[in-house]
Design an enzyme around this catalytic site. Structure first.
Site, mmCIF file in Angstrom:
data_model
loop_
_atom_site.group_PDB
_atom_site.id
_atom_site.type_symbol
_atom_site.label_atom_id
_atom_site.label_comp_id
_atom_site.label_asym_id
_atom_site.label_seq_id
_atom_site.Cartn_x
_atom_site.Cartn_y
_atom_site.Cartn_z
ATOM 1 N N ASN A 150 0.807 -1.227 0.000
ATOM 2 C CA ASN A 150 0.000 0.000 0.000
ATOM 3 C C ASN A 150 0.841 1.278 0.000
ATOM 4 O O ASN A 150 0.468 2.270 -0.627
ATOM 5 C CB ASN A 150 -1.004 -0.013 1.156
ATOM 6 C CG ASN A 150 -0.341 0.003 2.507
ATOM 7 O OD1 ASN A 150 0.708 -0.604 2.700
ATOM 8 N ND2 ASN A 150 -0.927 0.707 3.434
ATOM 9 N N GLU A 248 3.511 -5.304 12.394
ATOM 10 C CA GLU A 248 2.614 -4.160 12.183
ATOM 11 C C GLU A 248 1.495 -4.652 11.283
ATOM 12 O O GLU A 248 1.719 -4.899 10.092
ATOM 13 C CB GLU A 248 3.364 -2.999 11.510
ATOM 14 C CG GLU A 248 4.540 -2.461 12.298
ATOM 15 C CD GLU A 248 4.135 -1.848 13.620
ATOM 16 O OE1 GLU A 248 2.966 -1.420 13.753
ATOM 17 O OE2 GLU A 248 4.972 -1.803 14.530
ATOM 18 N N CYS A 282 -3.222 1.640 6.218
ATOM 19 C CA CYS A 282 -3.619 0.904 7.424
ATOM 20 C C CYS A 282 -4.252 1.829 8.453
ATOM 21 O O CYS A 282 -4.980 1.383 9.325
ATOM 22 C CB CYS A 282 -2.410 0.191 8.013
ATOM 23 S SG CYS A 282 -1.049 1.332 8.324
ATOM 24 N N GLU A 461 7.390 0.549 15.967
ATOM 25 C CA GLU A 461 8.448 1.060 15.097
ATOM 26 C C GLU A 461 8.609 2.546 15.407
ATOM 27 O O GLU A 461 7.919 3.087 16.245
ATOM 28 C CB GLU A 461 8.050 0.849 13.631
ATOM 29 C CG GLU A 461 7.879 -0.619 13.283
ATOM 30 C CD GLU A 461 7.665 -0.861 11.798
ATOM 31 O OE1 GLU A 461 7.045 -0.016 11.136
ATOM 32 O OE2 GLU A 461 8.113 -1.911 11.307
HETATM 33 P P1 NAP Z 1 -0.003 -9.272 3.226
HETATM 34 O O1 NAP Z 1 -0.733 -10.038 2.211
HETATM 35 O O2 NAP Z 1 -0.027 -9.738 4.629
HETATM 36 O O3 NAP Z 1 1.490 -9.148 2.691
HETATM 37 C C1 NAP Z 1 2.490 -8.388 3.340
HETATM 38 C C2 NAP Z 1 3.845 -8.891 2.914
HETATM 39 O O4 NAP Z 1 4.019 -10.219 3.400
HETATM 40 C C3 NAP Z 1 4.014 -8.976 1.397
HETATM 41 O O5 NAP Z 1 5.347 -8.681 1.059
HETATM 42 C C4 NAP Z 1 3.701 -10.437 1.150
HETATM 43 O O6 NAP Z 1 4.240 -10.897 -0.059
HETATM 44 C C5 NAP Z 1 4.358 -11.089 2.334
HETATM 45 N N1 NAP Z 1 3.896 -12.438 2.658
HETATM 46 C C6 NAP Z 1 2.730 -13.038 2.346
HETATM 47 N N2 NAP Z 1 2.699 -14.294 2.849
HETATM 48 C C7 NAP Z 1 3.861 -14.485 3.500
HETATM 49 C C8 NAP Z 1 4.435 -15.580 4.231
HETATM 50 N N3 NAP Z 1 3.796 -16.722 4.401
HETATM 51 N N4 NAP Z 1 5.660 -15.418 4.765
HETATM 52 C C9 NAP Z 1 6.332 -14.258 4.629
HETATM 53 N N5 NAP Z 1 5.854 -13.206 3.929
HETATM 54 C C10 NAP Z 1 4.626 -13.301 3.391
HETATM 55 O O7 NAP Z 1 -0.495 -7.753 3.292
HETATM 56 P P2 NAP Z 1 -0.777 -6.807 2.055
HETATM 57 O O8 NAP Z 1 -2.061 -7.237 1.445
HETATM 58 O O9 NAP Z 1 0.448 -6.676 1.242
HETATM 59 O O10 NAP Z 1 -0.975 -5.411 2.802
HETATM 60 C C11 NAP Z 1 -2.178 -4.996 3.324
HETATM 61 C C12 NAP Z 1 -2.237 -5.237 4.822
HETATM 62 O O11 NAP Z 1 -1.133 -4.598 5.453
HETATM 63 C C13 NAP Z 1 -3.466 -4.640 5.455
HETATM 64 O O12 NAP Z 1 -3.987 -5.549 6.396
HETATM 65 C C14 NAP Z 1 -2.946 -3.406 6.161
HETATM 66 O O13 NAP Z 1 -3.698 -2.975 7.256
HETATM 67 C C15 NAP Z 1 -1.602 -3.872 6.583
HETATM 68 N N6 NAP Z 1 -0.717 -2.743 6.846
HETATM 69 C C16 NAP Z 1 -0.385 -2.466 8.139
HETATM 70 C C17 NAP Z 1 0.425 -1.373 8.434
HETATM 71 C C18 NAP Z 1 0.814 -1.055 9.849
HETATM 72 O O14 NAP Z 1 1.709 -0.243 10.025
HETATM 73 N N7 NAP Z 1 0.198 -1.647 10.852
HETATM 74 C C19 NAP Z 1 0.895 -0.575 7.391
HETATM 75 C C20 NAP Z 1 0.531 -0.891 6.075
HETATM 76 C C21 NAP Z 1 -0.272 -1.975 5.814
HETATM 77 P P3 NAP Z 1 3.311 -10.871 -1.391
HETATM 78 O O15 NAP Z 1 2.903 -9.492 -1.626
HETATM 79 O O16 NAP Z 1 4.235 -11.400 -2.386
HETATM 80 O O17 NAP Z 1 2.162 -11.786 -1.084
#
Ligand code: NAP
Length: 480
Positions: A150, A248, A282, A461
């Site tokens: 994002n 996070e 997020c 963080e």
């Molecule tokens: P995601 O699907 O959980 O993916 C995040 C990262 O993890 C990506 O690089 C993903 O790779 C990788 N990943 C997926 N499965 C994995 C595994 N089994 N082992 C290790 N890495 C793995 O999240 P997203 O859809 O990219 O992002 C949206 C989410 O992030 C939302 O829930 C949002 O709230 C959250 N977010 C939180 C914050 C915060 O600061 N709290 C900030 C921004 C976003 P791929 O992309 O290759 O699948």
């Protein structure tokens, strides 16, 4: 067709398997680049390079490390227009946002931690006449960072900057959905003279290379930002290996609007907090609670502004609302809008896919959507949608506002809009979130602790918290 390469041992190289994944431009739906599907051989290569680089990088004087990172921040700043354009193409976000937020923060993150490390210190604990304890804070060694799509370069640098500043060497995995700016960044690392192997960037899917990074026994800590379900999976792998873990995760953030708020500016800011980056931040406020005396007036003004948001090609400067990041994500968001209707919600505006004319005809656009008439308990109000969808609901008093706000499994961020400062402070204490904004949203000071509670994460963080995470404390006790 652009080909993205991994960054290992200071070189831009293809994956050892020669396998690539397709990278789609969200505004058009077309494949425009190919990214490495890295595997465990690439990871072994990266770990070996990191291991070789560790003694020199961790042993370097803080001033020299800070100087190299400052040079890197300068390179990122100089390339900010190119990076913003690449981010807008890769992610679908408006280029104005990519300039003001994404590329700006990427260089700011690196510059901030280059300075912060020069001010970092550790504690000592005197035992009077008996002796003294002092704490050494050494780098952990090889650390892994995994970041989401994002805010691609913004969150990528938010992790690697403190890790590197503290003297660690890094294996970083950007999201496979938005790999482009991390690739451009690797070229800037070469230009800035970052020593070989200090930062290694592996592209590919989460389930393959992401999982392999988490499992690797020589990677001692993982800093992860992403969804709560993925975080749970990561923790299940990393915890039995006793790795240091920072998570996070997702959110379902409430916005509390009181009748005594500054009406005009609150409407402006609440629209921004709900729909910035198409609601894919997020920290976006997706549950909007409004004190009953102003509910109808606020709703009307809010809808007027939402309907005025300019939906368009992310590359046009006037665009305020771009494309969602991918077809699967758009389908997920649309399915939640259908769910909201089934749960009895009334769609006040939006609620559908938009087809633009011209270049973006087949892009993943969804109109900003506002829904009312749903209780807190329904799935629409409990689950993270992570798109341009928010709900409105009235409340009658402070206690009800707090209980609505606290009523989900998440606890990332909230905002309170009121001119009664005593109420604001009281509520800030009662609200179960890692971040509380009073009369503002997304106002960031990089020194502050950043992160969520409950299902929104573990650890913080930002500022010294990040430097503490990326160092291992060791107590030394000296008897006089
Ligand atoms: P995601 O699907 O959980 O993916 C995040 C990262 O993890 C990506 O690089 C993903 O790779 C990788 N990943 C997926 N499965 C994995 C595994 N089994 N082992 C290790 N890495 C793995 O999240 P997203 O859809 O990219 O992002 C949206 C989410 O992030 C939302 O829930 C949002 O709230 C959250 N977010 C939180 C914050 C915060 O600061 N709290 C900030 C921004 C976003 P791929 O992309 O290759 O699948």
């Amino acid at each position: 067709m652009q080909i993205i390469n991994n960054f290992i041992d200071g070189e831009l190289i293809p994956p050892s398997s020669q396998q690539f994944l397709e990278n789609v431009e969200p505004a058009t739906g077309n494949v425009y680049s190919q990214i490495p599907e890295s595997n465990r051989d690439d990871l072994s290569h990266a770990v070996a390079a990191a291991k070789k680089a560790l003694p020199e990088w961790s042993g370097m004087s803080i001033e020299d490390r800070a100087r190299i990172l400052t040079r890197l921040a300068d390179e990122v700043e100089n390339a900010s227009d190119e990076l913003a354009k690449a981010e807008a193409i890769d992610n679908g976000k408006p280029i104005s946002l990519a300039k003001a937020v994404d590329s700006y923060r990427a260089s700011a993150n690196i510059r901030f931690f280059a300075q912060a490390i020069t001010q970092f210190s550790s504690e000592s604990h005197s035992m009077g006449n008996e002796g003294i304890n002092y704490t050494l804070r050494d780098p952990i060694g090889i650390v892994g960072t995994i970041s989401p799509w994002n805010l691609p370069l913004y969150l990528f640098t938010w992790k690697i900057a403190p890790a590197l500043a503290a003297g660690n060497v890094v294996i970083a995995k950007p999201s496979e959905v938005t790999p482009m700016t991390a690739f451009l960044f690797s070229k800037l690392c070469v230009k800035a003279g970052l020593p070989r192997g200090v930062l290694n960037i592996l592209h590919g899917s989460g389930g393959n290379i992401g999982q392999a990074i988490v499992e690797h026994p020589e990677i001692k800590a993982i800093s992860f930002t992403g969804g709560t379900a993925t975080g749970k999976k990561l923790a299940a792998t990393a915890a039995p290996m006793f790795k240091k873990l920072s998570l996070e995760l997702g959110g379902k953030n409430p916005t509390l609007v009181f009748a005594d708020c500054d009406f005009e500016s609150t409407v402006n800011q609440v629209v921004r907090s709900a729909f910035a980056n198409q609601g894919q931040i997020c920290l976006c406020g997706s549950r909007i609670y409004i004190e009953r005396p102003i509910y109808e007036k606020f709703k009307e003004a809010f809808l007027r502004q939402v309907e005025d948001l300019k939906i368009g090609d992310p590359l046009e400067l006037s665009t305020q609302h771009g494309a969602l990041v991918s077809q699967p994500h758009m389908d997920k968001v649309l399915s939640y809008i259908e769910l909201a209707k089934k749960e009895g919600g009334q769609v006040l505006t939006g609620g559908e896919r938009i087809t633009l004319k011209g270049r973006c005809e087949t892009g993943f656009f969804v109109s900003p959507t506002v829904i009312e008439g749903l209780p807190l308990s329904c799935r629409t109000n409990q689950e993270e949608i992570f798109g341009p969808v928010c709900t409105l609901q009235p409340f009658d008093n402070d206690d009800e506002a707090v209980s609505l706000a606290n009523g989900t499994e998440y606890g990332l961020a909230t905002s309170v809009w009121s001119n009664n400062l005593s109420r604001c402070h009281r509520l800030a204490k009662q609200l179960d979130f890692g971040i509380v904004w009073i009369n503002c949203w997304l106002q960031r000071d990089l020194r502050t602790p950043f992160g969520g509670v409950k299902a929104s994460g573990v650890g913080r963080e930002g500022g010294l918290e990040a430097l503490r995470f990326f160092t291992e404390p060791k107590n030394v006790c000296v008897k006089y």
